[in-house]
Design an enzyme around this catalytic site. Structure first.
Site, PDB file in Angstrom:
ATOM      1  N   HIS A 142       0.799  -1.166   0.001  1.00  0.00           N
ATOM      2  CA  HIS A 142      -0.105  -0.104   0.042  1.00  0.00           C
ATOM      3  C   HIS A 142       0.874   1.407   0.085  1.00  0.00           C
ATOM      4  O   HIS A 142       0.095   2.550  -0.108  1.00  0.00           O
ATOM      5  CB  HIS A 142      -0.899  -0.079   1.140  1.00  0.00           C
ATOM      6  CG  HIS A 142      -0.241   0.071   2.435  1.00  0.00           C
ATOM      7  ND1 HIS A 142       0.202   0.823   3.262  1.00  0.00           N
ATOM      8  CD2 HIS A 142       0.177  -1.174   3.247  1.00  0.00           C
ATOM      9  CE1 HIS A 142       1.017   0.413   4.240  1.00  0.00           C
ATOM     10  NE2 HIS A 142       0.893  -0.657   4.342  1.00  0.00           N
ATOM     11  N   CYS A 143       2.108   1.144  -0.037  1.00  0.00           N
ATOM     12  CA  CYS A 143       3.004   2.490   0.280  1.00  0.00           C
ATOM     13  C   CYS A 143       3.814   2.492  -0.876  1.00  0.00           C
ATOM     14  O   CYS A 143       4.064   3.465  -1.614  1.00  0.00           O
ATOM     15  CB  CYS A 143       3.673   2.472   1.618  1.00  0.00           C
ATOM     16  SG  CYS A 143       2.558   2.604   2.894  1.00  0.00           S
ATOM     17  N   ILE A 144       4.915   1.516  -0.885  1.00  0.00           N
ATOM     18  CA  ILE A 144       6.189   1.970  -1.726  1.00  0.00           C
ATOM     19  C   ILE A 144       5.915   1.950  -3.172  1.00  0.00           C
ATOM     20  O   ILE A 144       6.384   2.927  -3.877  1.00  0.00           O
ATOM     21  CB  ILE A 144       6.995   0.561  -1.584  1.00  0.00           C
ATOM     22  CG1 ILE A 144       7.379   0.549  -0.435  1.00  0.00           C
ATOM     23  CG2 ILE A 144       8.153   0.498  -2.690  1.00  0.00           C
ATOM     24  CD1 ILE A 144       8.700  -0.393  -0.011  1.00  0.00           C
ATOM     25  N   ILE A 184       3.330   3.464  -4.410  1.00  0.00           N
ATOM     26  CA  ILE A 184       2.066   4.484  -4.572  1.00  0.00           C
ATOM     27  C   ILE A 184       3.013   5.905  -3.984  1.00  0.00           C
ATOM     28  O   ILE A 184       3.114   7.071  -4.552  1.00  0.00           O
ATOM     29  CB  ILE A 184       0.974   4.310  -3.725  1.00  0.00           C
ATOM     30  CG1 ILE A 184       0.196   3.046  -4.597  1.00  0.00           C
ATOM     31  CG2 ILE A 184       0.114   5.593  -3.877  1.00  0.00           C
ATOM     32  CD1 ILE A 184      -0.859   2.642  -3.759  1.00  0.00           C
ATOM     33  N   ASP A 185       3.565   5.962  -2.811  1.00  0.00           N
ATOM     34  CA  ASP A 185       3.791   7.096  -1.999  1.00  0.00           C
ATOM     35  C   ASP A 185       4.864   7.956  -2.925  1.00  0.00           C
ATOM     36  O   ASP A 185       4.833   9.429  -2.995  1.00  0.00           O
ATOM     37  CB  ASP A 185       4.424   6.885  -0.608  1.00  0.00           C
ATOM     38  CG  ASP A 185       3.414   6.253   0.415  1.00  0.00           C
ATOM     39  OD1 ASP A 185       2.094   5.971  -0.226  1.00  0.00           O
ATOM     40  OD2 ASP A 185       3.448   5.884   1.365  1.00  0.00           O
TER      41      ASP A 185
END
Length: 418
Positions: A258-260, A262-263
């Site tokens: 959910h992070c790498i 996208i962020d």
């Protein structure tokens, strides 16, 4: 007892609700999905890190879930924990944040503290939330308080949970920041106040951009190390013996979660929007990391060719289809593009994952194979995508006709590694 409304009851919002309820807050989980609300109120958790027993205790402590926005009127604190996926052309999709903001603006009657936790680009809190709350003559620090605090939930992490992971907060004003620190300090061991909301927003993006770029570095090194007949896993093992100046990152079949994935794109979007040019490190890391699933497919095809076997028609068994080991979360899992690439070349795919009973690939629903030993022995090649704890990799390496390890997790001499 203070009233807390947590908007969004997913992998971020539900653990936050649990911690706050345990600390004595009267917690209401505000959700748009009626099925999720019904499940939570009946004691059924849809979040791996919150057990049925955890939820039972929350309910006993007064927790409830609802789809009724009017609960905002009674809230002393409102925390927004809604998803912020990527939209078209890498642009952040803030639909859920904007909907939550609108709901708060319509029902804000107390001098509530509002905290945004959803990951987003720098400036969101003061550009979107603050003006919405200032409508109808409301003023910051008089009629409402506003802050940003990035979520740092790591699903499946048994060591660092919400309560013992330092919490960064930045207020739209100094007073708002102080109130946010006071709120989180009631159930989080260490709270770190930063200058403002933009700094807090950017801190989260820096954390995951740092990981994204360093994973891209070792992925690129893995590719040329293979061509140069260098064992990249042995290289990393040696390098990390240095007690300073080096942090180990590891190659793999792609980045997920959910992070790498996208962020860093949020940060890239912000730089392009404000300055008119890209964040070149992010672009390069994204190109490298996004290339890894195809690289894995090519390595599989080459390996089969070396053993006089075509990929077309080959029986390929994938081990682990979640985005990280020992959880069921499949968001942006590299198993999906790897599986699609193999299927496009005619492979007969099967998979095993004790955490994922059914898996969607190319519009088809697959079921995890029932007998792992039999599946390993009947496959033309076995591919380890996630090293779940239940896998005896040495045994799998001995039983498989061909075993390709994308995680460097096996000590079997029979395995081929990324």
């Amino acid at each position: 007892m203070k009233d807390l409304v947590v908007i969004g009851q997913g992998y971020v919002g539900l653990p936050l609700s649990q911690a706050a309820a345990k600390a004595g807050f009267k917690v209401t989980g505000l959700e748009v999905n009626q099925d999720v609300v019904d499940g939570l109120n009946s004691g059924s958790s849809h979040v791996e890190d919150i057990s049925e027993n955890d939820l039972r205790i929350m309910l006993e402590n007064g927790y409830q879930a609802t789809t009724d926005n009017s609960v905002i009127q009674e809230a002393d604190v409102i925390v927004i924990c809604v998803p912020t996926p990527l939209g078209d052309a890498g642009r952040p999709d803030l639909f859920a944040v904007e909907a939550a903001t609108e709901a708060i603006a319509q029902h804000l009657v107390k001098k509530s503290l509002v905290v945004l936790e959803s990951t987003t680009y720098p400036g969101t809190t003061e550009e979107i939330l603050k003006p919405a709350f200032e409508e109808n003559g409301r003023q910051l620090d008089e009629d409402f308080f506003l802050a940003f605090s990035p979520e740092r939930i790591d699903p499946g992490n048994k060591i660092y949970r919400l309560e013992n992971t330092p919490k960064v907060v930045g207020g739209a004003s100094s007073k708002s920041g102080d109130l946010a620190v006071e709120f989180y300090s009631q159930f989080i061991e260490e709270v770190v106040k930063v200058k403002g909301t933009k700094e807090a927003e950017t801190a989260k993006l820096l954390e995951n951009t740092y990981r994204h770029i360093n994973i891209g570095l070792v992925n690129e090194m893995a590719k040329f190390s293979h061509e140069l007949d260098i064992d990249i896993w042995e290289v990393i093992k040696a390098a990390k013996t240095k007690p300073f100046g080096f942090q180990a990152f590891y190659p793999g079949p792609g980045v997920g979660g959910h992070c790498i994935p996208i962020d860093p794109s949020y940060l890239n979007y912000s730089v392009r929007k404000a300055l008119g040019h890209p964040f070149r490190f992010v672009d390069l890391a994204e190109d490298i990391n996004n290339s890894m699933p195809n690289y894995v497919v090519q390595r599989i095809q080459d390996l089969l060719n070396e053993h006089q076997k075509s990929l077309k028609g080959a029986k390929v068994l994938l081990l682990g289809v979640s985005y990280k080991a020992n959880i069921s979360d499949q968001r942006h899992s590299p198993a999906i593009p790897v599986g699609q690439g193999l299927a496009d070349k005619g492979a007969e795919l099967s998979y095993h994952d004790a955490n994922v009973a059914k898996w969607q690939l190319n519009g088809e629903e697959l079921e995890s194979v029932a007998g792992l030993d039999e599946a390993v022995q009947s496959a033309d090649i076995v591919i380890l995508l996630q090293a779940h704890r239940e896998y005896d990799l040495h045994d799998i390496g001995k039983k498989a006709k061909l075993f390709f390890d994308t995680r460097g997790a096996t000590d079997s001499d029979e395995a081929y590694v990324l």
